[in-house]
Design a protein around this motif. Structure first.
Motif, PDB file in Angstrom:
ATOM      1  N   MET A   1      -0.295  33.630 -28.418  1.00  0.00           N
ATOM      2  CA  MET A   1      -0.372  32.028 -28.157  1.00  0.00           C
ATOM      3  C   MET A   1      -0.290  31.848 -26.717  1.00  0.00           C
ATOM      4  SD  MET A   1       1.027  29.086 -30.374  1.00  0.00           S
ATOM      5  CE  MET A   1       1.123  27.383 -29.876  1.00  0.00           C
ATOM      6  N   ALA A   2      -0.995  31.205 -26.038  1.00  0.00           N
ATOM      7  CA  ALA A   2      -1.077  30.838 -24.545  1.00  0.00           C
ATOM      8  C   ALA A   2       0.266  29.829 -24.212  1.00  0.00           C
ATOM      9  CB  ALA A   2      -2.443  30.322 -23.916  1.00  0.00           C
ATOM     10  N   ASP A   3       0.481  29.970 -22.688  1.00  0.00           N
ATOM     11  CA  ASP A   3       1.352  29.133 -22.422  1.00  0.00           C
ATOM     12  C   ASP A   3       0.782  27.695 -22.360  1.00  0.00           C
ATOM     13  OD1 ASP A   3       3.236  31.103 -21.930  1.00  0.00           O
ATOM     14  OD2 ASP A   3       2.451  31.488 -20.078  1.00  0.00           O
ATOM     15  N   ALA A   4       1.771  26.553 -22.363  1.00  0.00           N
ATOM     16  CA  ALA A   4       1.238  25.061 -22.452  1.00  0.00           C
ATOM     17  C   ALA A   4       0.764  25.097 -21.080  1.00  0.00           C
ATOM     18  CB  ALA A   4       2.181  24.218 -22.639  1.00  0.00           C
ATOM     19  N   ILE A   5      -0.265  24.278 -20.780  1.00  0.00           N
ATOM     20  CA  ILE A   5      -1.037  23.967 -19.587  1.00  0.00           C
ATOM     21  C   ILE A   5      -0.176  22.859 -19.218  1.00  0.00           C
ATOM     22  CG2 ILE A   5      -3.129  22.822 -18.618  1.00  0.00           C
ATOM     23  CD1 ILE A   5      -3.656  25.760 -19.482  1.00  0.00           C
ATOM     24  N   GLN A   6       0.063  22.965 -17.791  1.00  0.00           N
ATOM     25  CA  GLN A   6       0.824  21.969 -16.790  1.00  0.00           C
ATOM     26  C   GLN A   6      -0.373  21.621 -15.963  1.00  0.00           C
ATOM     27  OE1 GLN A   6       3.607  21.047 -17.882  1.00  0.00           O
ATOM     28  NE2 GLN A   6       3.554  22.533 -19.723  1.00  0.00           N
ATOM     29  N   PRO A   7      -0.960  20.256 -16.116  1.00  0.00           N
ATOM     30  CA  PRO A   7      -1.970  20.098 -15.038  1.00  0.00           C
ATOM     31  C   PRO A   7      -1.543  18.925 -13.905  1.00  0.00           C
ATOM     32  CG  PRO A   7      -2.402  19.034 -16.976  1.00  0.00           C
ATOM     33  CD  PRO A   7      -1.413  19.968 -17.358  1.00  0.00           C
ATOM     34  N   GLY A   8      -0.249  19.024 -14.013  1.00  0.00           N
ATOM     35  CA  GLY A   8       0.487  18.200 -13.057  1.00  0.00           C
ATOM     36  C   GLY A   8       1.285  17.022 -14.016  1.00  0.00           C
ATOM     37  N   ALA A   9       2.594  16.749 -13.446  1.00  0.00           N
ATOM     38  CA  ALA A   9       3.562  16.035 -14.347  1.00  0.00           C
ATOM     39  C   ALA A   9       3.034  14.948 -14.707  1.00  0.00           C
ATOM     40  CB  ALA A   9       4.885  15.739 -13.443  1.00  0.00           C
ATOM     41  N   GLU A  10       2.301  13.855 -13.881  1.00  0.00           N
ATOM     42  CA  GLU A  10       1.748  12.513 -14.267  1.00  0.00           C
ATOM     43  C   GLU A  10       0.833  12.671 -14.878  1.00  0.00           C
ATOM     44  OE1 GLU A  10       0.915  10.632 -10.654  1.00  0.00           O
ATOM     45  OE2 GLU A  10       2.775  10.895  -9.543  1.00  0.00           O
ATOM     46  N   ALA A 117     -14.572  28.092  -9.579  1.00  0.00           N
ATOM     47  CA  ALA A 117     -13.515  27.666 -10.526  1.00  0.00           C
ATOM     48  C   ALA A 117     -13.696  27.878 -12.010  1.00  0.00           C
ATOM     49  CB  ALA A 117     -13.252  26.106 -10.366  1.00  0.00           C
ATOM     50  N   ILE A 118     -12.691  28.239 -12.784  1.00  0.00           N
ATOM     51  CA  ILE A 118     -12.751  28.218 -14.114  1.00  0.00           C
ATOM     52  C   ILE A 118     -12.584  26.838 -14.608  1.00  0.00           C
ATOM     53  CG2 ILE A 118     -11.800  29.086 -16.147  1.00  0.00           C
ATOM     54  CD1 ILE A 118     -10.353  31.363 -14.349  1.00  0.00           C
ATOM     55  N   HIS A 119     -13.672  26.541 -15.604  1.00  0.00           N
ATOM     56  CA  HIS A 119     -13.879  24.799 -16.165  1.00  0.00           C
ATOM     57  C   HIS A 119     -13.518  25.417 -17.584  1.00  0.00           C
ATOM     58  CE1 HIS A 119     -15.329  21.158 -17.596  1.00  0.00           C
ATOM     59  NE2 HIS A 119     -14.661  20.800 -16.607  1.00  0.00           N
ATOM     60  N   VAL A 120     -12.546  24.524 -18.262  1.00  0.00           N
ATOM     61  CA  VAL A 120     -12.457  24.403 -19.749  1.00  0.00           C
ATOM     62  C   VAL A 120     -12.357  23.206 -20.096  1.00  0.00           C
ATOM     63  CG1 VAL A 120     -10.607  25.351 -21.375  1.00  0.00           C
ATOM     64  CG2 VAL A 120     -10.833  26.605 -19.357  1.00  0.00           C
ATOM     65  N   ALA A 121     -13.321  22.889 -21.117  1.00  0.00           N
ATOM     66  CA  ALA A 121     -13.448  21.812 -21.457  1.00  0.00           C
ATOM     67  C   ALA A 121     -13.202  21.667 -23.051  1.00  0.00           C
ATOM     68  CB  ALA A 121     -14.954  21.118 -21.248  1.00  0.00           C
ATOM     69  N   ALA A 122     -12.163  20.958 -23.270  1.00  0.00           N
ATOM     70  CA  ALA A 122     -11.587  21.115 -24.837  1.00  0.00           C
ATOM     71  C   ALA A 122     -11.707  19.617 -25.626  1.00  0.00           C
ATOM     72  CB  ALA A 122     -10.173  21.600 -24.937  1.00  0.00           C
ATOM     73  N   GLU A 123     -12.118  19.774 -26.702  1.00  0.00           N
ATOM     74  CA  GLU A 123     -12.117  18.378 -27.405  1.00  0.00           C
ATOM     75  C   GLU A 123     -11.434  18.818 -29.157  1.00  0.00           C
ATOM     76  OE1 GLU A 123     -16.234  16.995 -28.708  1.00  0.00           O
ATOM     77  OE2 GLU A 123     -16.815  18.169 -27.146  1.00  0.00           O
ATOM     78  N   VAL A 129     -10.455  14.486 -25.745  1.00  0.00           N
ATOM     79  CA  VAL A 129     -11.054  15.230 -24.844  1.00  0.00           C
ATOM     80  C   VAL A 129     -10.093  15.543 -23.572  1.00  0.00           C
ATOM     81  CG1 VAL A 129     -13.066  15.552 -23.481  1.00  0.00           C
ATOM     82  CG2 VAL A 129     -13.128  14.267 -25.767  1.00  0.00           C
ATOM     83  N   PHE A 130     -10.154  16.858 -23.360  1.00  0.00           N
ATOM     84  CA  PHE A 130      -9.376  17.235 -22.127  1.00  0.00           C
ATOM     85  C   PHE A 130     -10.096  18.542 -21.390  1.00  0.00           C
ATOM     86  CE2 PHE A 130      -5.375  18.498 -19.542  1.00  0.00           C
ATOM     87  CZ  PHE A 130      -5.298  17.299 -18.938  1.00  0.00           C
ATOM     88  N   ALA A 131     -10.186  18.328 -20.141  1.00  0.00           N
ATOM     89  CA  ALA A 131     -10.678  19.462 -19.335  1.00  0.00           C
ATOM     90  C   ALA A 131      -9.774  19.816 -18.184  1.00  0.00           C
ATOM     91  CB  ALA A 131     -12.214  19.131 -19.047  1.00  0.00           C
ATOM     92  N   VAL A 132      -9.724  21.075 -17.907  1.00  0.00           N
ATOM     93  CA  VAL A 132      -9.109  21.450 -16.639  1.00  0.00           C
ATOM     94  C   VAL A 132      -9.942  22.473 -15.759  1.00  0.00           C
ATOM     95  CG1 VAL A 132      -6.790  21.455 -17.502  1.00  0.00           C
ATOM     96  CG2 VAL A 132      -8.214  23.384 -17.857  1.00  0.00           C
ATOM     97  N   GLY A 151      -5.701  21.925 -12.280  1.00  0.00           N
ATOM     98  CA  GLY A 151      -6.115  20.313 -12.012  1.00  0.00           C
ATOM     99  C   GLY A 151      -6.743  19.836 -13.546  1.00  0.00           C
ATOM    100  N   ALA A 152      -6.309  18.571 -13.909  1.00  0.00           N
ATOM    101  CA  ALA A 152      -7.106  17.847 -14.954  1.00  0.00           C
ATOM    102  C   ALA A 152      -8.577  17.624 -14.533  1.00  0.00           C
ATOM    103  CB  ALA A 152      -6.418  16.712 -15.300  1.00  0.00           C
ATOM    104  N   ASP A 153      -9.421  17.564 -15.128  1.00  0.00           N
ATOM    105  CA  ASP A 153     -10.994  17.340 -15.019  1.00  0.00           C
ATOM    106  C   ASP A 153     -11.379  16.198 -15.842  1.00  0.00           C
ATOM    107  OD1 ASP A 153     -13.281  17.170 -13.266  1.00  0.00           O
ATOM    108  OD2 ASP A 153     -14.176  18.876 -14.754  1.00  0.00           O
ATOM    109  N   THR A 154     -12.339  15.505 -15.732  1.00  0.00           N
ATOM    110  CA  THR A 154     -13.098  14.700 -16.548  1.00  0.00           C
ATOM    111  C   THR A 154     -14.261  15.414 -17.495  1.00  0.00           C
ATOM    112  OG1 THR A 154     -14.611  13.907 -15.018  1.00  0.00           O
ATOM    113  CG2 THR A 154     -12.751  12.600 -15.131  1.00  0.00           C
TER     114      THR A 154
END
Length: 162
Positions: A1-10, A117-123, A129-132, A151-154
């Motif tokens: 299992m992968a580590d949790a993504i931390q795209p920034g505290a906010e 950049a690596i782009h991961v778009a998950a839904e 929906v969340f992407a990084v 970083g988080a992405d739209t």
């Protein structure tokens, strides 16, 4: 299992608070696994083809891949990444009853930063929906890669859209 993504505290806090815990866990698992797999392929091969990951209904994470599409005539590319992404999305839409979450992982160019950049778009099937994005640069001296800040992405939903 992968580590949790931390795209920034906010961003992380606001995003996690907006979805059920089980959904957040599924999406973070896909995001982390996608980033890790792409990084591994970059380090091993110097690049990677678009691929997808799913969280099956039983919780198992599976890799989904399609054959590379030929690059359009008149381009220098070896394959058509956009066509591969469309094929992955179509395959995921067709089989979405078999899983509860999915992510498409691809290599993108961040034009404003002039960086790959690596782009991961998950839904998730619940509509979340969340992407990084994870910028990277090749270190030609040691054939290694240096990674920037995650970083988080739209991103818009592409699998559960009808």
């Amino acid at each position: 299992m992968a580590d949790a993504i931390q795209p920034g505290a906010e961003g992380q806090s606001a995003w996690r608070d907006s979805v059920p815990e089980a959904t957040a866990t599924d999406l973070e698992n896909l995001l982390g696994t996608g980033i890790s797999a792409a990084q591994e392929q970059l380090e091993r091969s110097g690049g990677f083809l678009p691929f997808a990951l799913t969280v099956q209904n039983d919780g198992e994470v599976r890799l989904v891949a399609v054959s590379p599409a030929d690059a359009p005539e008149g381009t220098d590319a070896d394959f058509d990444a956009d066509a591969m992404i469309r094929d992955l999305q179509a395959l995921l839409r067709q089989n979405r009853a078999d899983f509860r979450a999915a992510a498409v992982v691809c290599d993108i160019l961040l034009v404003e930063e002039d960086s790959d950049a690596i782009h991961v778009a998950a839904e998730h099937r619940d509509g979340s929906v969340f992407a990084v994005v994870l910028p990277y640069a090749a270190n030609t001296a040691g054939r290694t890669f240096e990674f920037g800040e995650l970083g988080a992405d739209t991103n818009a939903a592409t699998i559960w859209v009808d």
